[in-house]
Scaffold this motif. Sequence first.
Motif, PDB file in Angstrom:
ATOM      1  N   TYR A  67      33.545  31.597  36.125  1.00  0.00           N
ATOM      2  CA  TYR A  67      33.326  30.617  35.076  1.00  0.00           C
ATOM      3  C   TYR A  67      34.132  30.899  33.807  1.00  0.00           C
ATOM      4  N   PHE A  68      34.808  32.030  33.736  1.00  0.00           N
ATOM      5  CA  PHE A  68      35.476  32.427  32.505  1.00  0.00           C
ATOM      6  C   PHE A  68      36.975  32.548  32.698  1.00  0.00           C
ATOM      7  N   LYS A  69      37.708  31.788  31.920  1.00  0.00           N
ATOM      8  CA  LYS A  69      39.161  31.832  31.988  1.00  0.00           C
ATOM      9  C   LYS A  69      39.669  33.244  31.692  1.00  0.00           C
ATOM     10  N   ALA A  70      39.050  33.925  30.763  1.00  0.00           N
ATOM     11  CA  ALA A  70      39.488  35.286  30.416  1.00  0.00           C
ATOM     12  C   ALA A  70      39.428  36.209  31.634  1.00  0.00           C
ATOM     13  N   ALA A  71      38.419  36.067  32.466  1.00  0.00           N
ATOM     14  CA  ALA A  71      38.306  36.887  33.674  1.00  0.00           C
ATOM     15  C   ALA A  71      39.414  36.544  34.658  1.00  0.00           C
ATOM     16  N   ARG A  72      39.709  35.266  34.782  1.00  0.00           N
ATOM     17  CA  ARG A  72      40.799  34.857  35.676  1.00  0.00           C
ATOM     18  C   ARG A  72      42.141  35.369  35.156  1.00  0.00           C
ATOM     19  N   GLU A  76      44.998  38.411  36.798  1.00  0.00           N
ATOM     20  CA  GLU A  76      46.458  38.413  36.911  1.00  0.00           C
ATOM     21  C   GLU A  76      47.038  39.734  36.410  1.00  0.00           C
ATOM     22  N   VAL A  77      46.535  40.244  35.300  1.00  0.00           N
ATOM     23  CA  VAL A  77      47.011  41.516  34.751  1.00  0.00           C
ATOM     24  C   VAL A  77      46.684  42.661  35.703  1.00  0.00           C
ATOM     25  N   VAL A  78      45.471  42.669  36.214  1.00  0.00           N
ATOM     26  CA  VAL A  78      45.052  43.740  37.118  1.00  0.00           C
ATOM     27  C   VAL A  78      45.853  43.681  38.417  1.00  0.00           C
ATOM     28  N   ASP A  79      46.080  42.493  38.936  1.00  0.00           N
ATOM     29  CA  ASP A  79      46.914  42.356  40.146  1.00  0.00           C
ATOM     30  C   ASP A  79      48.303  42.933  39.890  1.00  0.00           C
TER      31      ASP A  79
END
Length: 127
Positions: A67-72, A76-79
């Motif tokens: 539900y959170f854009k910040a998590a999405r 990307e950064v973690v990937d």
Amino acid sequence: VGAGFDATTDFPATLFWEELLASNRSARVILTVRDSPEAWAESFRKTIGSADRAPGPRNFARAPFKYFKAARDLLEVVDWLYDELGIEFDATGAATTGSAIRAYEDWVTTVKAAVPPEQLLVFNAKD
């Protein structure tokens, strides 16, 4: 480091530690190690590299993260970070032992090669 800070640790500084060192040539660097690459890999796989906790589509697709854009965006950064480190994940979503060992060995070698010995403190987590 900037804006009144003179130290940093862990994520996200791990993403750009070389740039930080280049901007402050006298900086001291603490490299935290384990007794062996296998010990580090085991610890990593029990925590942030486990199937239940590793950031990835499997975990970030569920509530509350989905539900959170910040998590999405963080995904990307973690990937990117895991790709840079060479960490691979098995079908369950857990980091593979072999890739974790290689990533640890490469990280330690890279840091030791880049940081002048007089600026580097190698700290074993058990100490």
